[in-house]
Design a protein around this motif. Structure first.
Motif, PDB file in Angstrom:
ATOM      1  N   SER A  61       0.820  -1.210   0.000  1.00  0.00           N
ATOM      2  CA  SER A  61       0.000   0.000   0.000  1.00  0.00           C
ATOM      3  C   SER A  61       0.858   1.266   0.000  1.00  0.00           C
ATOM      4  N   PRO A  62       0.288   2.383  -0.471  1.00  0.00           N
ATOM      5  CA  PRO A  62       1.004   3.661  -0.368  1.00  0.00           C
ATOM      6  C   PRO A  62       1.322   4.033   1.071  1.00  0.00           C
ATOM      7  N   ALA A  63       0.466   3.636   2.015  1.00  0.00           N
ATOM      8  CA  ALA A  63       0.720   3.946   3.425  1.00  0.00           C
ATOM      9  C   ALA A  63       2.029   3.317   3.882  1.00  0.00           C
ATOM     10  N   PHE A  64       2.295   2.093   3.449  1.00  0.00           N
ATOM     11  CA  PHE A  64       3.551   1.450   3.851  1.00  0.00           C
ATOM     12  C   PHE A  64       4.740   2.165   3.219  1.00  0.00           C
ATOM     13  N   ALA A  65       4.601   2.590   1.989  1.00  0.00           N
ATOM     14  CA  ALA A  65       5.702   3.300   1.327  1.00  0.00           C
ATOM     15  C   ALA A  65       6.072   4.553   2.127  1.00  0.00           C
ATOM     16  N   GLY A  66       5.068   5.266   2.642  1.00  0.00           N
ATOM     17  CA  GLY A  66       5.344   6.432   3.466  1.00  0.00           C
ATOM     18  C   GLY A  66       6.036   6.065   4.766  1.00  0.00           C
ATOM     19  N   LEU A  67       5.617   4.959   5.385  1.00  0.00           N
ATOM     20  CA  LEU A  67       6.256   4.510   6.620  1.00  0.00           C
ATOM     21  C   LEU A  67       7.692   4.075   6.382  1.00  0.00           C
ATOM     22  N   TYR A  74      14.491   7.562   7.119  1.00  0.00           N
ATOM     23  CA  TYR A  74      14.880   8.886   7.609  1.00  0.00           C
ATOM     24  C   TYR A  74      15.332   8.797   9.066  1.00  0.00           C
ATOM     25  N   LEU A  75      14.549   8.110   9.899  1.00  0.00           N
ATOM     26  CA  LEU A  75      14.871   8.019  11.320  1.00  0.00           C
ATOM     27  C   LEU A  75      16.157   7.233  11.560  1.00  0.00           C
ATOM     28  N   GLN A  76      16.389   6.212  10.753  1.00  0.00           N
ATOM     29  CA  GLN A  76      17.643   5.455  10.879  1.00  0.00           C
ATOM     30  C   GLN A  76      18.838   6.349  10.596  1.00  0.00           C
ATOM     31  N   TYR A  81      18.882   9.631  10.768  1.00  0.00           N
ATOM     32  CA  TYR A  81      18.889  10.686  11.784  1.00  0.00           C
ATOM     33  C   TYR A  81      19.588  10.200  13.050  1.00  0.00           C
ATOM     34  N   GLN A  82      19.210   9.009  13.496  1.00  0.00           N
ATOM     35  CA  GLN A  82      19.796   8.471  14.722  1.00  0.00           C
ATOM     36  C   GLN A  82      21.257   8.082  14.521  1.00  0.00           C
ATOM     37  N   GLN A  83      21.590   7.627  13.332  1.00  0.00           N
ATOM     38  CA  GLN A  83      22.981   7.289  13.046  1.00  0.00           C
ATOM     39  C   GLN A  83      23.866   8.534  13.085  1.00  0.00           C
ATOM     40  N   ALA A  84      23.326   9.655  12.638  1.00  0.00           N
ATOM     41  CA  ALA A  84      24.102  10.888  12.638  1.00  0.00           C
ATOM     42  C   ALA A  84      24.472  11.328  14.056  1.00  0.00           C
ATOM     43  N   TRP A  85      23.679  10.932  15.037  1.00  0.00           N
ATOM     44  CA  TRP A  85      23.936  11.312  16.426  1.00  0.00           C
ATOM     45  C   TRP A  85      24.558  10.175  17.234  1.00  0.00           C
ATOM     46  N   ALA A  86      24.829   9.057  16.593  1.00  0.00           N
ATOM     47  CA  ALA A  86      25.275   7.869  17.322  1.00  0.00           C
ATOM     48  C   ALA A  86      26.623   8.073  18.015  1.00  0.00           C
ATOM     49  N   LYS A  87      27.468   8.942  17.482  1.00  0.00           N
ATOM     50  CA  LYS A  87      28.798   9.129  18.057  1.00  0.00           C
ATOM     51  C   LYS A  87      28.873  10.331  19.002  1.00  0.00           C
ATOM     52  N   ALA A  88      27.732  10.915  19.323  1.00  0.00           N
ATOM     53  CA  ALA A  88      27.731  12.020  20.287  1.00  0.00           C
ATOM     54  C   ALA A  88      28.206  11.509  21.643  1.00  0.00           C
ATOM     55  N   PRO A  89      28.944  12.308  22.411  1.00  0.00           N
ATOM     56  CA  PRO A  89      29.487  11.818  23.694  1.00  0.00           C
ATOM     57  C   PRO A  89      28.401  11.488  24.712  1.00  0.00           C
ATOM     58  N   PHE A  90      27.224  12.107  24.567  1.00  0.00           N
ATOM     59  CA  PHE A  90      26.091  11.820  25.437  1.00  0.00           C
ATOM     60  C   PHE A  90      24.841  11.694  24.570  1.00  0.00           C
ATOM     61  N   PRO A  91      23.866  10.914  25.018  1.00  0.00           N
ATOM     62  CA  PRO A  91      22.611  10.862  24.259  1.00  0.00           C
ATOM     63  C   PRO A  91      22.036  12.265  24.113  1.00  0.00           C
ATOM     64  N   PRO A  92      21.730  12.689  22.900  1.00  0.00           N
ATOM     65  CA  PRO A  92      21.291  14.079  22.705  1.00  0.00           C
ATOM     66  C   PRO A  92      19.890  14.325  23.251  1.00  0.00           C
ATOM     67  N   VAL A  93      19.668  15.548  23.695  1.00  0.00           N
ATOM     68  CA  VAL A  93      18.338  16.034  24.077  1.00  0.00           C
ATOM     69  C   VAL A  93      18.046  17.242  23.193  1.00  0.00           C
ATOM     70  N   PHE A  94      16.992  17.151  22.406  1.00  0.00           N
ATOM     71  CA  PHE A  94      16.652  18.201  21.457  1.00  0.00           C
ATOM     72  C   PHE A  94      15.611  19.133  22.067  1.00  0.00           C
ATOM     73  N   VAL A  95      15.668  20.399  21.692  1.00  0.00           N
ATOM     74  CA  VAL A  95      14.720  21.403  22.184  1.00  0.00           C
ATOM     75  C   VAL A  95      14.016  22.027  20.982  1.00  0.00           C
ATOM     76  N   GLU A  97       8.807   9.813  25.484  1.00  0.00           N
ATOM     77  CA  GLU A  97       8.462   9.094  24.262  1.00  0.00           C
ATOM     78  C   GLU A  97       7.577   9.911  23.328  1.00  0.00           C
ATOM     79  N   ARG A  98       7.594  11.218  23.467  1.00  0.00           N
ATOM     80  CA  ARG A  98       6.696  12.027  22.656  1.00  0.00           C
ATOM     81  C   ARG A  98       7.155  12.141  21.206  1.00  0.00           C
ATOM     82  N   SER A  99       8.430  11.873  20.930  1.00  0.00           N
ATOM     83  CA  SER A  99       8.948  12.038  19.567  1.00  0.00           C
ATOM     84  C   SER A  99       9.769  10.830  19.149  1.00  0.00           C
ATOM     85  N   LEU A 100       9.596  10.404  17.901  1.00  0.00           N
ATOM     86  CA  LEU A 100      10.387   9.298  17.359  1.00  0.00           C
ATOM     87  C   LEU A 100      11.827   9.702  17.086  1.00  0.00           C
TER      88      LEU A 100
END
Length: 345
Positions: free
Chosen positions: A170-176, A182-184, A186-200, A274-277
């Motif tokens: 389905s098109p819905a799965f393509a969007g997911l 994207y999230l993979q 995004y998280q990989q880009a921050w994987a080497k940060a010295p501490f788990p990031p907190v975004f504001v 857990e408010r944001s992926l």
């Protein structure tokens, strides 16, 4: 039997063999079962791919004749434990008979199981996990395989495996899948940060003539969902200034800063882990109530693909189209959720 009905709370995203085994255990202990389907009335996301109707259909198909012994209660995320627990009580009460003896059925696993202690008047019937399956791992494997269920089929009821395979076309799965990739990254880009990031981040609720200004997200995550104008705090700006900047960048709202500041009615921090992926993300929301009846001119810009004024009495019907916890943010300022009606039917 000591209970007329057991209550089992879960997201079932998707239902897997461990879930099904536990449901059958509960049905062996009581004549009937109430399944509370969590994270209801949300846009599809990689964490919650399936809506309430789809989850209920998968569970019914997997249970066969025993499905007649199950009642379903959809439940939104409130990001507030006492409020959520009270909504669960109300939702369960709406489908039970007077005098029906209830018990709570569940497995104490980790911090995610703390909700089991929110219902002290429902005796807890504790059970061990069966086969140790985890829906998060199964979703990850499903996305990594571009929707092919071959690698996880033996861990799913046959009806669920078929449903996932069909959904993958389905098109819905393509969007997911695009969101997952994207999230993979995004998280990989921050994987080497010295501490788990907190975004504001910042978000704005702008009200005028009983309407609220919303934008449609043009990028991931949540592409296509409706949201409050907002974005990330820059390194060298105040939070209030960031709210006004993001509002202008995404909507081009034609009002001076002084006018907006004069209409500021409140602000609040939304910081549920857990408010944001995207990861640990705090947002500061600002509520502006404009005094005029004429809607200010605006036009979608930046990473918003559309913008529009939405009547406040229409927001409840848009709950499953609103990004992340933005419906709850709107409810905080506008009181959208009616008392004693925790979830739409």
């Amino acid at each position: 039997m000591p209970f007329d009905t057991l209550v089992y709370i879960g997201r079932f995203q998707p239902l897997h063999n461990s879930h099904l085994a536990l449901i059958r255990q509960a049905l062996a202990l009581a004549p009937s079962l109430i399944l509370v389907l969590g994270s209801a009335f949300r846009p599809r996301s990689v964490r919650n791919p399936f809506n309430v109707a789809e989850r209920e259909a998968m569970i019914r198909a997997s249970l066969g004749a025993d499905a007649d012994r199950v009642r379903f209660v959809p439940m939104r995320d409130y990001y507030n434990s006492p409020r959520w627990a009270e909504a669960v009580r109300q939702g369960v009460a709406a489908v039970t008979r007077p005098g029906e003896k209830l018990g709570l059925f569940g497995h104490v696993k980790d911090h995610s199981s703390r909700y089991l202690h929110d219902f002290p008047d429902w005796p807890l019937v504790h059970t061990d996990n069966v086969a140790g399956l985890n829906a998060t791992d199964l979703r990850r494997q499903w996305f990594e395989a571009d929707g092919d269920t071959q690698a996880i089929a033996t861990q799913l009821p046959e009806a669920v495996s078929r449903a996932l395979q069909a959904f993958a076309a389905s098109p819905a799965f393509a969007g997911l899948l695009a969101e997952y990739r994207y999230l993979q990254d995004y998280q990989q880009a921050w994987a080497k940060a010295p501490f788990p990031p907190v975004f504001v981040t910042v978000d704005t609720v702008v009200r005028c003539d009983n309407k609220v200004l919303l934008i449609q997200r043009g990028g991931q995550p949540g592409k296509g969902s409706w949201a409050l104008p907002g974005g990330f705090l820059d390194q060298h700006e105040r939070v209030g200034s960031a709210a006004l900047r993001e509002l202008r960048e995404e909507t081009g709202l034609t009002l001076a800063d002084a006018e907006l500041q004069a209409s500021l009615q409140g602000q609040a921090l939304f910081d549920h882990p857990e408010r944001s992926l995207r990861g640990r993300t705090l947002t500061h929301a600002y509520y502006y109530a404009l005094p005029q009846t004429e809607l200010p001119a605006m036009q979608a810009a930046d990473d918003a693909s559309a913008a529009r004024w939405v009547a406040i009495d229409q927001l409840a019907s848009m709950e499953d189209q609103l990004f992340e916890d933005h419906f709850i943010i709107l409810d905080h300022f506008l009181k959208l959720i009616e008392p004693n009606r925790p979830s739409p039917g």
